[in-house]
Design a protein around this motif. Structure first.
Motif, short mmCIF file in Angstrom:
data_model
loop_
_atom_site.label_atom_id
_atom_site.label_comp_id
_atom_site.label_asym_id
_atom_site.label_seq_id
_atom_site.Cartn_x
_atom_site.Cartn_y
_atom_site.Cartn_z
N ILE A 2 0.84 -1.20 0.00
CA ILE A 2 0.00 0.00 0.00
C ILE A 2 0.87 1.25 0.00
O ILE A 2 1.92 1.30 0.65
N GLN A 3 0.43 2.25 -0.76
CA GLN A 3 1.13 3.54 -0.80
C GLN A 3 0.33 4.56 -0.02
O GLN A 3 -0.90 4.62 -0.12
N VAL A 4 1.04 5.36 0.77
CA VAL A 4 0.40 6.42 1.55
C VAL A 4 1.09 7.73 1.20
O VAL A 4 2.30 7.85 1.38
N GLU A 5 0.34 8.66 0.69
CA GLU A 5 0.90 9.95 0.28
C GLU A 5 0.26 11.07 1.07
O GLU A 5 -0.97 11.18 1.13
N GLN A 6 1.09 11.91 1.65
CA GLN A 6 0.60 13.04 2.42
C GLN A 6 0.97 14.34 1.73
O GLN A 6 2.06 14.47 1.16
N SER A 7 0.05 15.29 1.83
CA SER A 7 0.33 16.61 1.26
C SER A 7 -0.29 17.70 2.11
O SER A 7 -1.30 17.46 2.80
N PRO A 8 0.32 18.91 2.12
CA PRO A 8 1.62 19.19 1.53
C PRO A 8 2.74 18.62 2.38
O PRO A 8 2.50 18.25 3.52
N PRO A 9 3.94 18.51 1.87
CA PRO A 9 5.06 18.02 2.69
C PRO A 9 5.47 19.02 3.77
O PRO A 9 5.90 18.60 4.85
N ASP A 10 5.35 20.28 3.47
CA ASP A 10 5.70 21.33 4.42
C ASP A 10 4.65 22.43 4.38
O ASP A 10 4.11 22.73 3.31
N LEU A 11 4.41 23.03 5.54
CA LEU A 11 3.41 24.08 5.63
C LEU A 11 3.84 25.07 6.71
O LEU A 11 4.11 24.67 7.85
N ILE A 12 3.90 26.34 6.33
CA ILE A 12 4.24 27.40 7.28
C ILE A 12 3.06 28.35 7.35
O ILE A 12 2.61 28.86 6.32
N LEU A 13 2.55 28.57 8.56
CA LEU A 13 1.37 29.40 8.74
C LEU A 13 1.57 30.36 9.90
O LEU A 13 2.37 30.11 10.81
N GLN A 14 0.81 31.42 9.87
CA GLN A 14 0.79 32.36 10.98
C GLN A 14 -0.16 31.84 12.05
O GLN A 14 -1.18 31.18 11.73
#
Lengths: 109, 112
Positions: A2-14
């Motif tokens: 099984i393949q597991v893909e997460q998105s986004p890889p990086d996230l910068i928020l205030q």
């Protein structure tokens, strides 16, 4: 496997912003969990959600098993939400859990 | 009750040495899992126990790695002839069969 893909890889928020993290998987599952790995490396259970919707405070999650994806929502982000968020799934025909590569979230003060 | 515990928290060993890593699961949890996490990656499945038996050891990278759970509770992951590439955080998790997994704090293994 099984393949597991997460998105986004990086996230910068205030601080105060909302975010949506996505997990796609390639096979039918009977187990799906979301974890938060804190800066000390501890994996903290957020949700056990093989299907449906759950909410816990500022966090909620939805899994649409028939379409093979899950979403984690974080509202009104706080700096303590920073860290890596992992989705992990288990297939119907075996019990091992496969992790995605995670989304690294950084909340700025 | 207590969560999953792992000992030691840190282990530094020389290349070629033998190491044992211990996991104490949550009391009553029949399933126990070992994972390995390298820097910047998600945990990688190694082996899964149901009771005393290894139900799935397909993730063990080679025959230098072995794990036991003789009484269906505590488990030991054993690594022979350690190599520098074995350096990682080794995570243990336990669950009631088919339910959510709870993770321990991990053992950070460094092979010099």
């Amino acid at each position: 496997g099984i393949q597991v893909e997460q998105s986004p890889p990086d996230l910068i928020l205030q601080e105060g912003a909302n975010s949506t993290l996505r997990c796609n998987f390639s096979d039918s599952v009977n187990n799906l969990q979301w974890f938060h790995q804190n800066p000390w490396g501890q994996l903290i259970n957020l949700f056990y959600i093989p299907s449906g919707t759950k909410q816990n405070g500022r966090l909620s999650a939805t899994t649409v098993a028939t379409e093979r994806y899950s979403l984690l929502y974080i509202s009104s982000s706080q700096t303590t939400d920073s860290g890596v968020y992992f989705c992990a799934v288990g297939r119907i025909r075996d019990d091992k859990i496969i992790f995605g590569k995670g989304t690294r979230l950084h909340i700025l003060p | 009750g207590a969560g999953v515990s792992q000992t030691p928290s840190n282990k530094v060993t020389e290349k070629g040495k033998y190491v044992e890593l211990r996991c104490d699961p949550i009391s009553g949890h029949t399933a126990l899992y070992w994972y390995r996490q390298s820097l910047g990656q998600g945990p990688e499945f190694l082996i899964y126990f149901q009771g005393t038996g290894a139900a799935d050891d397909s993730g063990l990278p080679n025959d230098r790695f072995f794990a036991v759970r003789p009484e269906g509770s505590v488990s030991t992951l054993k690594i022979q002839r350690t190599e520098r590439g074995d350096s990682a955080v080794y995570l243990c998790a336990s669950s009631l069969t088919g339910h959510e997994q709870y993770f321990g704090p991990g053992t950070r293994l460094t092979v010099t």
